[in-house]
Design a protein around this motif. Structure first.
Motif, PDB file in Angstrom:
ATOM      1  N   GLU A 104      25.560  10.516  13.716  1.00 28.17           N
ATOM      2  CA  GLU A 104      25.061  10.929  15.037  1.00 28.17           C
ATOM      3  C   GLU A 104      24.244  12.227  14.966  1.00 28.17           C
ATOM      4  O   GLU A 104      23.611  12.620  15.950  1.00 28.17           O
ATOM      5  CB  GLU A 104      26.248  11.087  16.009  1.00 28.17           C
ATOM      6  N   THR A 159      18.164  22.382  20.496  1.00 28.51           N
ATOM      7  CA  THR A 159      19.629  22.227  20.458  1.00 28.51           C
ATOM      8  C   THR A 159      20.229  22.404  21.862  1.00 28.51           C
ATOM      9  O   THR A 159      21.266  21.841  22.169  1.00 28.51           O
ATOM     10  CB  THR A 159      20.296  23.259  19.513  1.00 28.51           C
ATOM     11  N   ALA A 218      20.750  16.000  24.040  1.00 29.19           N
ATOM     12  CA  ALA A 218      22.130  15.567  24.338  1.00 29.19           C
ATOM     13  C   ALA A 218      22.986  15.515  23.067  1.00 29.19           C
ATOM     14  O   ALA A 218      24.217  15.410  23.165  1.00 29.19           O
ATOM     15  CB  ALA A 218      22.093  14.198  25.007  1.00 29.19           C
ATOM     16  N   ARG A 222      25.217  16.289  19.740  1.00 26.57           N
ATOM     17  CA  ARG A 222      26.309  17.267  19.606  1.00 26.57           C
ATOM     18  C   ARG A 222      26.403  17.847  18.194  1.00 26.57           C
ATOM     19  O   ARG A 222      27.093  18.827  17.966  1.00 26.57           O
ATOM     20  CB  ARG A 222      27.649  16.617  19.985  1.00 26.57           C
ATOM     21  N   VAL A 223      25.712  17.192  17.238  1.00 27.01           N
ATOM     22  CA  VAL A 223      25.755  17.674  15.859  1.00 27.01           C
ATOM     23  C   VAL A 223      24.310  17.805  15.350  1.00 27.01           C
ATOM     24  O   VAL A 223      23.492  16.897  15.563  1.00 27.01           O
ATOM     25  CB  VAL A 223      26.544  16.703  14.945  1.00 27.01           C
ATOM     26  N   LYS A 278      24.992  28.617  17.894  1.00 25.23           N
ATOM     27  CA  LYS A 278      26.415  28.517  18.263  1.00 25.23           C
ATOM     28  C   LYS A 278      26.702  29.295  19.537  1.00 25.23           C
ATOM     29  O   LYS A 278      27.514  28.893  20.357  1.00 25.23           O
ATOM     30  CB  LYS A 278      27.280  29.072  17.126  1.00 25.23           C
ATOM     31  N   ASN A 293      25.302  27.182  22.357  1.00 24.32           N
ATOM     32  CA  ASN A 293      25.936  25.859  22.477  1.00 24.32           C
ATOM     33  C   ASN A 293      27.307  25.881  21.793  1.00 24.32           C
ATOM     34  O   ASN A 293      27.479  25.265  20.734  1.00 24.32           O
ATOM     35  CB  ASN A 293      25.098  24.785  21.762  1.00 24.32           C
ATOM     36  N   GLU A 310      29.924  24.373  22.172  1.00 20.13           N
ATOM     37  CA  GLU A 310      30.624  23.089  22.028  1.00 20.13           C
ATOM     38  C   GLU A 310      29.958  22.187  20.986  1.00 20.13           C
ATOM     39  O   GLU A 310      30.463  21.120  20.669  1.00 20.13           O
ATOM     40  CB  GLU A 310      30.716  22.388  23.399  1.00 20.13           C
ATOM     41  N   LYS A 311      28.812  22.618  20.452  1.00 20.01           N
ATOM     42  CA  LYS A 311      28.087  21.760  19.499  1.00 20.01           C
ATOM     43  C   LYS A 311      28.326  22.228  18.069  1.00 20.01           C
ATOM     44  O   LYS A 311      28.733  23.361  17.832  1.00 20.01           O
ATOM     45  CB  LYS A 311      26.585  21.760  19.832  1.00 20.01           C
ATOM     46  N   GLU A 312      28.023  21.310  17.121  1.00 20.66           N
ATOM     47  CA  GLU A 312      28.272  21.629  15.701  1.00 20.66           C
ATOM     48  C   GLU A 312      26.934  21.759  14.966  1.00 20.66           C
ATOM     49  O   GLU A 312      26.029  20.934  15.155  1.00 20.66           O
ATOM     50  CB  GLU A 312      29.103  20.502  15.078  1.00 20.66           C
TER      51      GLU A 312
END
Ligand code: 13P
Length: 311
Positions: A189, A219, A223, A225-226, A240, A243, A245-247
């Motif tokens: 993903e 980023t 939408a 997330r990684v 970071k 965002n 909550e994102k990796e």
């Protein structure tokens, strides 16, 4: 001693501003008054009311700040903070390159030493390069330096007649396509985001290509997330922060033992050096007036065009 606190006090006393590039360590980014990519930092250097600009970045960035604010004191905490890409293009060789390719408009990327800017018609950064090239008449012949990857990227986008200097950034040319594909198979993903200074095979697997500021915006707005991040790893601090909550996974270099997605020049700047630099007001960027004036013209054109385009 609490360097951060002392720096904050001195900034107020001396009416100084700290500008930091996204490639600085997180602590310095958090301490700075403004963090940005090369274009945004130039715009900030041109518009600030501060009397002293302390540049947490590399020498060509501080030189650009001096060009844009010649009457201000511009400080660089470590004068050895150079740039492998800028150093790949010496004045003597560049003069010869121009002579060997006559009749071409000289467009140079901002990652050059000031003598190269003084020989240029217009400067660009990674966030305005395509627009700057497109702003030239369609049949204009162009000479582009020093980054061959950025040059080829814009050549493909614009289809213009360009001869390109064969320079690269030692960080961006090192990313491993194989390692990125391996990461993709482990995180199907994940979106791959890439700086245009990367080599073609890496650019070919990108979901997004753009400047550090562009990558950061992507980023935020995407939408996904990684993200696999193919640029200097310092920017991940900002990604970071924006965002949480994102990796974010740094794209690995070809040599997995070298830690070379960190720019050794950018990382020469430390909080302690910033403290000393602001206290002693040196090292200062001092440039011969004639060169400053010559380099100011192509930089001025870039600034004006960027303003017109709304960048
Ligand atoms: P930008 O700041 O324009 O993203 O470029 C960063 C850089 O200097 C890459 O080497």
């Amino acid at each position: 001693m609490d360097y951060v606190e002392e720096i904050r006090k001195m900034k107020l006393q001396k009416n100084a501003i700290i500008l930091a590039h996204y490639y600085q360590v997180g602590e310095i980014q958090d301490l700075a008054d403004f963090v940005g990519d090369s274009l945004a930092l130039s715009q900030k250097a041109a518009s600030t009311d501060a009397e002293i600009i302390l540049f947490a970045g590399v020498r060509f960035m501080a030189e650009t700040a001096k060009i844009l604010s010649p009457h201000k004191k511009v400080l660089l905490p470590d004068i050895e903070a150079g740039c492998s890409l800028a150093d790949s293009c010496s004045e003597e060789d560049f003069r010869k390159f121009i002579k060997d390719n006559p009749g071409r408009t000289v467009v140079t990327y901002i990652n050059t030493n000031i003598e190269i800017k003084a020989l240029s018609d217009i400067i660009c950064t990674s966030s305005n390069a395509s627009e700057i090239i497109r702003s030239l008449p369609p049949d204009e012949k162009i000479l582009f330096a020093p980054d061959r990857n950025l040059g080829n990227y814009i050549l493909n986008k614009t289809g213009r007649d360009m001869v390109i200097w064969n320079g690269t950034c030692h960080i961006h040319e090192e990313f491993s396509l194989e390692a990125i594909l391996q990461l993709k198979s482990e995180h199907p993903e994940a979106k791959v985001i890439v700086h245009p200074e990367c080599e073609l095979p890496v650019r070919m697997v990108a979901d997004y290509i753009g400047s550090t500021a562009g990558m950061l915006r992507f980023t935020e707005n995407d939408a996904g997330r990684v993200f696999i991040v193919a640029t200097e790893a310092g920017i991940i601090h900002q990604m970071k922060k924006i965002n949480p909550e994102k990796e974010f996974i740094p794209a690995p270099p070809r040599d997995s033992t070298c830690g070379c997605s960190e720019c050794n020049f950018m990382k020469l700047v430390t909080v302690e050096k910033i403290f000393r630099c602001l206290r002693d007001e040196e090292p200062e960027i001092l440039i011969d007036e004639k060169i400053l004036e010559q380099a100011g013209k192509p930089i001025g054109r870039m600034m004006e065009l960027s303003r017109k385009i709304g960048l």
